[in-house]
Write an enzyme that holds these catalytic residues in place. Structure first.
Site, PDB file in Angstrom:
ATOM      1  N   GLY A  52       1.138   5.124   8.502  1.00 47.39           N
ATOM      2  CA  GLY A  52       0.222   5.051   7.470  1.00 47.39           C
ATOM      3  C   GLY A  52       0.472   6.570   6.998  1.00 47.39           C
ATOM      4  O   GLY A  52       1.406   7.166   6.752  1.00 47.39           O
ATOM      5  N   CYS A  80       5.521   5.725  13.794  1.00 49.21           N
ATOM      6  CA  CYS A  80       5.639   6.621  12.567  1.00 49.21           C
ATOM      7  C   CYS A  80       4.127   7.535  12.507  1.00 49.21           C
ATOM      8  O   CYS A  80       4.144   8.343  13.399  1.00 49.21           O
ATOM      9  CB  CYS A  80       5.751   5.791  11.453  1.00 49.21           C
ATOM     10  SG  CYS A  80       6.486   6.641   9.805  1.00 49.21           S
ATOM     11  N   ARG A 109       6.907  16.136  10.494  1.00 47.82           N
ATOM     12  CA  ARG A 109       6.485  15.285   9.684  1.00 47.82           C
ATOM     13  C   ARG A 109       7.542  14.977   8.335  1.00 47.82           C
ATOM     14  O   ARG A 109       8.071  15.986   8.194  1.00 47.82           O
ATOM     15  CB  ARG A 109       5.013  15.530   9.037  1.00 47.82           C
ATOM     16  CG  ARG A 109       3.757  15.319   9.961  1.00 47.82           C
ATOM     17  CD  ARG A 109       2.644  15.708   9.308  1.00 47.82           C
ATOM     18  NE  ARG A 109       2.405  14.703   8.222  1.00 47.82           N
ATOM     19  CZ  ARG A 109       1.488  15.023   7.087  1.00 47.82           C
ATOM     20  NH1 ARG A 109       1.259  16.401   6.991  1.00 47.82           N
ATOM     21  NH2 ARG A 109       1.302  13.919   6.341  1.00 47.82           N
ATOM     22  N   HIS A 175       9.655   1.866  11.721  1.00 49.17           N
ATOM     23  CA  HIS A 175       8.323   0.806  12.066  1.00 49.17           C
ATOM     24  C   HIS A 175       9.144  -0.409  12.724  1.00 49.17           C
ATOM     25  O   HIS A 175       9.525  -1.558  11.958  1.00 49.17           O
ATOM     26  CB  HIS A 175       7.829   0.346  10.594  1.00 49.17           C
ATOM     27  CG  HIS A 175       7.317   1.702   9.763  1.00 49.17           C
ATOM     28  ND1 HIS A 175       5.830   1.357   9.863  1.00 49.17           N
ATOM     29  CD2 HIS A 175       7.799   2.422   9.201  1.00 49.17           C
ATOM     30  CE1 HIS A 175       5.313   2.402   9.320  1.00 49.17           C
ATOM     31  NE2 HIS A 175       6.415   3.295   8.799  1.00 49.17           N
ATOM     32  N   GLU A 177       7.482  -3.152  13.895  1.00 47.63           N
ATOM     33  CA  GLU A 177       6.673  -4.199  13.413  1.00 47.63           C
ATOM     34  C   GLU A 177       7.216  -4.947  12.349  1.00 47.63           C
ATOM     35  O   GLU A 177       6.906  -6.128  12.173  1.00 47.63           O
ATOM     36  CB  GLU A 177       5.137  -3.677  13.478  1.00 47.63           C
ATOM     37  CG  GLU A 177       4.887  -2.947  11.929  1.00 47.63           C
ATOM     38  CD  GLU A 177       5.464  -1.620  11.996  1.00 47.63           C
ATOM     39  OE1 GLU A 177       5.942  -1.099  13.077  1.00 47.63           O
ATOM     40  OE2 GLU A 177       4.926  -1.140  10.968  1.00 47.63           O
TER      41      GLU A 177
HETATM   42  N1  GLN Z   1       4.696  10.524   6.513  1.00 47.93           N
HETATM   43  C1  GLN Z   1       3.786   9.851   7.097  1.00 47.93           C
HETATM   44  C2  GLN Z   1       2.552  11.134   8.028  1.00 47.93           C
HETATM   45  O1  GLN Z   1       3.057  11.957   7.913  1.00 47.93           O
HETATM   46  C3  GLN Z   1       4.017   8.838   7.974  1.00 47.93           C
HETATM   47  C4  GLN Z   1       4.744   7.891   7.227  1.00 47.93           C
HETATM   48  C5  GLN Z   1       4.463   6.530   8.027  1.00 47.93           C
HETATM   49  O2  GLN Z   1       3.642   6.536   8.991  1.00 47.93           O
HETATM   50  N2  GLN Z   1       5.414   5.486   7.435  1.00 47.93           N
HETATM   51  O3  GLN Z   1       1.749  10.511   8.307  1.00 47.93           O
END
Ligand code: GLN
Length: 199
Positions: A52, A80, A109, A175, A177
Site C-alpha cells: 500500500g 512491499c 522506498r 507482491h 500474494e
Molecule cells: N512505495 C510504497 C511505499 O513507500 C510501497 C508500494 C507498495 O506497497 N506496492 O510505501
C-alpha cells in the site's frame, strides 16, 4: 492457528486468498481475520502487513492507536510497504516517517521508480519459481547477519526472513500474494506456535 491481515489500507483480499490457499495445501487449520484495532490483534499467532503506502499505513496505525501493539505479534510478514514498516531503518524516509524497526534491514522506498515503472519478473527463489510483481517497490540496501535470503537477483535481496528469539519475520519487496501462495505457506509453517517455541 490465528492469522491476521492488517486491513487499514492496501492489498488485503489477495493476502487472505493466498493464506487460504496455503493453509489448505498444508492442511493447517487457520483462522484468518482482518485487523483494524488492538482488540483484533489479541492472541494472533501471525500477522501480515500488506503493500500500500507505508506513510499512510503508519499514520492510520497511529490514529487507531495500534502502532506499538504490532510488535507483540510473534510472527510478522511484510510485503512491499509492509516490508518498509518492518525495517530497522528507512533510507530517504519521508518527513516524520517511522517504522516498527523489527527486522534488521535498511530499506529504500520507491527504489525502482514510479508506479508506471512497475514490472513483473520470473524469479527462482528458495521456495520455488515464481512470477514476482513489483509495484513501486522498495529495495533492501543492507541486511543484518542473521537475515536469510529467500529470493535474490544478483546481490540484491528481494525477500528474506529473520528469526529473533521466539519471533519470526519475513519481508518481500514484491507482491507474492498476486501470483503465488508459496511465500504464505512458508510464513505459516514458520509461524506455527510449536515451531516458534522450539530452541
Ligand atoms: N512505495 C510504497 C511505499 O513507500 C510501497 C508500494 C507498495 O506497497 N506496492 O510505501
Amino acid at each position: 492457528m490465528r492469522v491476521g491481515v492488517l486491513a487499514l489500507q492496501g492489498g488485503v483480499a489477495e493476502h487472505i486468498l493466498a493464506l487460504r490457499g496455503a493453509s489448505h495445501k498444508l492442511g493447517l487449520a487457520c483462522e484468518i481475520s482482518e485487523v483494524r484495532t488492538n482488540e483484533d490483534m489479541q492472541n494472533l499467532d501471525a500477522l501480515i502487513l500488506p503493500g500500500g503506502e507505508s506513510t499512510t499505513i503508519q499514520k492510520l496505525l497511529e490514529r487507531e492507536g495500534i502502532f506499538e501493539g504490532i510488535a507483540d505479534v510473534p510472527s510478522i510478514f511484510g510485503t512491499c510497504a509492509g516490508a518498509i514498516l518492518l525495517s530497522k531503518s528507512i533510507h530517504d524516509a519521508a518527513e516524520g516517517q517511522k517504522s516498527l524497526g523489527l527486522m534488521d534491514l535498511e530499506i529504500e522506498r520507491n527504489a525502482y521508480g514510479r508506479q508506471a515503472e512497475s514490472f513483473e519478473r520470473h524469479l527462482e527463489t528458495k521456495l520455488g519459481k515464481i512470477n514476482a510483481v513489483f509495484i513501486r517497490a522498495p529495495r533492501i540496501r543492507s541486511a543484518g547477519e542473521s537475515v536469510s535470503v529467500l529470493a535474490q537477483e544478483g546481490k540484491e535481496i528481494l525477500a528474506c526472513e529473520q528469526r529473533i528469539g521466539k519471533n519470526y519475520y519475513m519481508a518481500a519487496c514484491f507482491h507474492p500474494e498476486l501470483s503465488t501462495s508459496l511465500f504464505h505457506g512458508h510464513f505459516l509453517k514458520n509461524s506455527i506456535p510449536s515451531s516458534r517455541s522450539s530452541p
